[in-house]
Design a protein around this motif. Structure first.
Motif, PDB file in Angstrom:
ATOM      1  N   PHE A 155       0.787  -1.252   0.230  1.00  0.00           N
ATOM      2  CA  PHE A 155      -0.132  -0.002   0.007  1.00  0.00           C
ATOM      3  C   PHE A 155       1.008   1.313   0.104  1.00  0.00           C
ATOM      4  O   PHE A 155       1.919   1.250   0.708  1.00  0.00           O
ATOM      5  N   TYR A 194       1.507   4.300   1.227  1.00  0.00           N
ATOM      6  CA  TYR A 194       1.189   5.354   2.414  1.00  0.00           C
ATOM      7  C   TYR A 194       1.718   6.615   2.216  1.00  0.00           C
ATOM      8  O   TYR A 194       1.432   7.685   2.860  1.00  0.00           O
ATOM      9  N   GLY A 215       1.669   2.318  15.655  1.00  0.00           N
ATOM     10  CA  GLY A 215       1.811   2.531  14.193  1.00  0.00           C
ATOM     11  C   GLY A 215       1.192   1.579  13.316  1.00  0.00           C
ATOM     12  O   GLY A 215       0.601   2.041  12.126  1.00  0.00           O
ATOM     13  N   ILE A 216       0.760   0.267  13.972  1.00  0.00           N
ATOM     14  CA  ILE A 216      -0.005  -0.541  13.159  1.00  0.00           C
ATOM     15  C   ILE A 216      -1.558   0.008  13.078  1.00  0.00           C
ATOM     16  O   ILE A 216      -2.039   0.182  11.924  1.00  0.00           O
ATOM     17  N   MET A 270      -2.066   3.345  12.992  1.00  0.00           N
ATOM     18  CA  MET A 270      -1.940   4.556  12.389  1.00  0.00           C
ATOM     19  C   MET A 270      -2.097   3.834  10.954  1.00  0.00           C
ATOM     20  O   MET A 270      -2.816   4.554  10.103  1.00  0.00           O
ATOM     21  N   LYS A 271      -1.492   2.894  10.424  1.00  0.00           N
ATOM     22  CA  LYS A 271      -1.545   2.523   9.070  1.00  0.00           C
ATOM     23  C   LYS A 271      -2.860   1.950   8.802  1.00  0.00           C
ATOM     24  O   LYS A 271      -3.442   2.253   7.618  1.00  0.00           O
ATOM     25  N   ILE A 323      -5.092   5.073   7.998  1.00  0.00           N
ATOM     26  CA  ILE A 323      -4.686   5.444   6.597  1.00  0.00           C
ATOM     27  C   ILE A 323      -5.551   4.655   5.584  1.00  0.00           C
ATOM     28  O   ILE A 323      -6.061   5.408   4.703  1.00  0.00           O
ATOM     29  N   ARG A 324      -5.173   3.430   5.640  1.00  0.00           N
ATOM     30  CA  ARG A 324      -5.717   2.667   4.521  1.00  0.00           C
ATOM     31  C   ARG A 324      -7.352   2.631   4.532  1.00  0.00           C
ATOM     32  O   ARG A 324      -7.773   2.729   3.534  1.00  0.00           O
ATOM     33  N   PRO A 366      -4.498  -6.748  12.018  1.00  0.00           N
ATOM     34  CA  PRO A 366      -4.400  -5.413  11.567  1.00  0.00           C
ATOM     35  C   PRO A 366      -5.652  -5.231  10.203  1.00  0.00           C
ATOM     36  O   PRO A 366      -6.224  -4.185  10.042  1.00  0.00           O
ATOM     37  N   GLU A 412      -8.556  -2.305  10.341  1.00  0.00           N
ATOM     38  CA  GLU A 412      -8.833  -1.601   9.210  1.00  0.00           C
ATOM     39  C   GLU A 412     -10.417  -1.541   8.735  1.00  0.00           C
ATOM     40  O   GLU A 412     -11.100  -0.736   8.311  1.00  0.00           O
TER      41      GLU A 412
END
Lengths: 273, 83, 376
Positions: free
Chosen positions: A3, A5, A25-26, A28-29, A32-33, A177, A181
């Motif tokens: 992906f 980012y 951080g996981i 945050m990703k 974003i996705r 994760p 999402e």
């Protein structure tokens, strides 16, 4: 698959401040996705936070970002959303920030059903300030202010959100994760107040005080306690003690605050004509 | 004829990798491993040990807190039909 | 002159003036004796497409008003003593992120729950120094109902022009005082808006001091930016660099104190030859007007300095007038707050006497007159 980012992050601020292995951080990703899948423009999204490790997230993402005072992110976010109901507002918060000092704002945002998505990263401890007990530190576990083991009962983020009236409520953990999402995206799609709890590992402040100072050990400890909602329905409260039930708990429709306000404005202006 | 096996490429950003080992832990096929890098916090970073085992599940990328690992599918080359 | 005479209370005048000044967002929490401001804003804002919200507490109200300000709306909140205490942390945040917000504090007797329905002027130090850390706010203290209206407009203008929180300090008497108010037509009011960026959004820096002490302010969504209550540099991102941190605080103070002359506004009576200078503000200032007039009728050369801008403090004017006088009398509904500031400004050139009271009762003209006669 890979992906991209890059358009969503402030690369010059990396590497981020979080400890190696931290789950923030996981999350945050995943955010974003989810935003990307919503097809929203970066400039139409505001990410608001309070104080704590999780609350440092706005510094790294390329939205309208606001790092406020401890516990008050939802109140600032309410002002932003009420001022600009056409835009998208996301709040990230830790367990101390959202459920202790910010508990009042949490329940009232649920009650109002204002169209904001709140993601609570629950790592069961105050990380930034040095491992003090939080409203979600499990019973018996140690914290710097509970050196003999926690004697206080917990808040259950999900039940609190349901009780207060949130219209989308879900929980996942740092071990999932993709699920995280999906839940965030459903939260963003919900026209109303959404609460997503993400159970995460603070091996430094929670783990080290409880013989789980390695990130993998603590991640596995969380995984062992995960119970899918489907399965949890057939389990007794005793069996569910100390478990993390994951899944989507509430998905419903209720009048949304800014829409109701707009209707009232129309009514008032219509009457004064 | 059996479908040709998909191929993958994994990129690691050693600058951003903090050596937390999560990717190695979540990989179901043992593609990744750690190597020493004393300049890093944890004294190590991830490297791709055996790319042929990669099944493209993306778990390492999704689980990396530091945006340091990316999985790409390598387009199947138009290999000669001669077999 | 398109003015019209209307009957209203001080609290209502605040709300009416706020709308005229362009306020389009109000967040508040009920508290005596300020609640009428919230009630009036709840009534008026929907009619002008504005947003009202009663938040869950005082802290949240200050936060929501600041959030809305960052999103581009002129914002206000109102409260009284205990609520004002609760707002202090987020008032500091608004100061730090340089968000224009008007905070109305209708003072009542304190400390704590104190005397909720009685007047006091004991919040002046909290208004000036209430939040932690070096910061500068502007504090306005209108007296008459007309002043309440015009100073509310000025509060918004100052907040927007300087990108700073402005405290509009009333007391219970002024908030609930009801009478004729000469309302100017909107077209006669000078309305100032925040300085807008002239660069494209991708080049925008929220705290770019190359524009001077007040950087242009873009709104969220039009000019996406990052901001934080942490010390930050011109980009809005955190820094601990001592040079940048020092420069930030100094610039924020300079915004207010560097604009002293523009901010200063006093009402004066008989000061040109005053031998007894009376210093009083708010409702006490109105009582002092009567006392000074009575003193003149009795042949005592008394004069009054009644500041409409209490902070920055009009120290030069106080000194200049005190130097010519033989005594200064400070009347305030507390046991000695602004009198210290007056003493500091007077620098010992003239003795300073207080008419101080904190029992929930207003200071009446005879009390001030008695002190004038005593020191004359």
């Amino acid at each position: 698959m890979a992906f991209n980012y890059k358009p969503y992050i402030r690369e010059d601020k990396f590497p981020n401040i979080w400890c190696p292995g931290c789950g923030i951080g996981i999350l945050m990703k995943a955010i974003i996705r989810a935003v990307h899948k919503m097809g929203w423009k970066r400039e139409d999204v505001a990410l608001v936070s309070g104080i704590g490790c999780t609350s440092r997230m706005p510094g790294y993402v390329n939205f309208n970002t606001l790092h406020t005072t401890h516990g008050r992110a939802l109140a600032f976010a309410t002002g932003i959303k009420h001022a600009r109901p056409d835009k998208h507002v996301i709040v990230v918060s830790g367990d101390g920030d959202a459920l202790a000092i910010g508990g009042n704002h949490f329940i009232h945002a649920c009650r109002r059903n204002i169209d904001i998505t709140l993601i609570v990263l629950n790592n069961m401890i105050y990380g930034m300030t040095g491992g003090q007990v939080s409203p979600t530190t499990p019973a018996g576990y140690r914290a710097s202010t509970m050196p003999y083991g926690n004697v206080e009962p917990n808040f259950d983020t999900v039940n609190l959100a349901i009780g207060a009236g949130a219209t989308y409520v879900a929980r996942s953990t740092v071990n999932n994760p993709a699920l995280m999402e999906r839940q965030i995206k459903e939260g963003l799609q919900n026209k109303g107040f959404s609460v997503i709890e993400v159970v995460s590992n603070c091996h430094i402040q929670f783990g080290r005080r409880n013989k789980m100072g390695d990130q993998l050990v603590l991640r596995h400890w969380i995984k062992e306690r995960e119970v899918p909602l489907r399965k949890a329905k057939d389990m007794s409260p005793e069996e569910l003690e100390g478990k993390f039930v994951i899944g989507t708990f509430v998905k419903k429709t209720r009048p949304e605050y800014t829409e109701e306000y707009a209707k009232m404005v129309e009514r008032v202006k219509g009457a004064s004509k | 004829m059996a479908k040709p096996k998909k191929k993958f490429r994994i990129e690691v950003n050693e600058e951003w990798c903090k050596g937390c080992v999560i990717c190695v832990d979540v990989c179901p096929t043992n593609v990744l491993d750690m190597k020493d890098m004393l300049s890093k916090w944890e004294g190590m970073v991830v490297y791709v040990k055996d790319i042929d085992k990669c099944i493209g599940c993306d778990l390492c990328e999704l689980s990396c807190p530091d945006f340091a690992i990316e999985v790409y599918e390598v387009p199947q080359e138009e290999e000669a039909q001669s077999g | 002159m398109a003015k019209r005479l209307e009957v209203m209370s001080g609290n209502e005048a605040v709300a009416r003036a706020a709308i005229a000044a362009g306020c389009r967002f109000y967040a508040g929490y009920p508290i005596t004796p300020s609640s009428e401001i919230a009630e009036k804003m709840a009534e008026l804002l929907p009619k002008v497409d504005g947003k009202f919200i009663q938040m869950e507490d005082e802290i949240a109200s200050m936060a929501a008003a600041t959030g809305a300000s960052l999103a581009g709306l002129k914002s206000m909140t109102a409260t009284s003593g205990p609520g004002f205490s609760l707002k202090q942390e987020n008032l500091g945040f608004a100061s730090m992120v340089e968000a224009p917000v008007v905070i109305v504090d209708v003072m009542r007797g304190g400390p704590s729950t104190g005397l909720p329905t009685f007047p006091a002027q004991g919040d002046v130090m909290q208004a000036i120094w209430g939040t932690h850390g070096d910061h500068a706010v502007v504090v306005l203290t209108p007296g008459t109902l007309e002043e309440v209206y015009l100073e509310t407009v000025r509060a918004f203008n100052i907040a927007e022009k300087l990108r700073t929180p402005v405290v509009l300090l009333l007391d219970e008497i002024i908030g609930h005082m009801t009478g004729d108010v000469m309302i100017p037509d909107d077209s006669e009011l000078e309305i100032i808006d925040r300085p807008k960026p002239t660069v494209p959004p991708e080049e925008y820096l929220p705290y770019d001091d190359s524009y001077g002490d007040v950087p242009p302010m873009g709104s969220y969504f039009e000019y996406p930016f990052h901001t934080t209550g942490l010390h930050h540099d011109k980009t809005g991102f955190p820094t601990t660099n001592p040079v940048k941190c020092g420069a930030l605080i100094e610039r924020m103070l300079r915004k207010v104190f560097g604009n002293r002359e523009w901010l200063e506004k006093n009402v004066e009576h008989y000061t040109e030859d005053a031998e007894i200078l009376v210093f009083a503000f708010g409702s006490t200032g109105l009582a002092a007007e009567v006392a000074v007039k009575w003193a003149r009728e009795q042949g005592i050369k008394a004069g009054l300095l009644r500041p409409l801008t209490l902070w920055p403090f009009p120290e030069k004017r106080v000194y200049d007038l005190a130097e010519k006088a033989k005594a200064v009398v400070v009347a305030e509904m507390n046991l000695g707050m602004m009198i210290r500031e007056v003493e500091r400004a007077v620098r010992g050139v003239t003795p300073v006497y207080g008419v101080l009271k904190a029992n929930g009762q207003p200071i009446e003209p005879p009390e001030i007159l008695a002190k004038i006669k005593e020191v004359a």
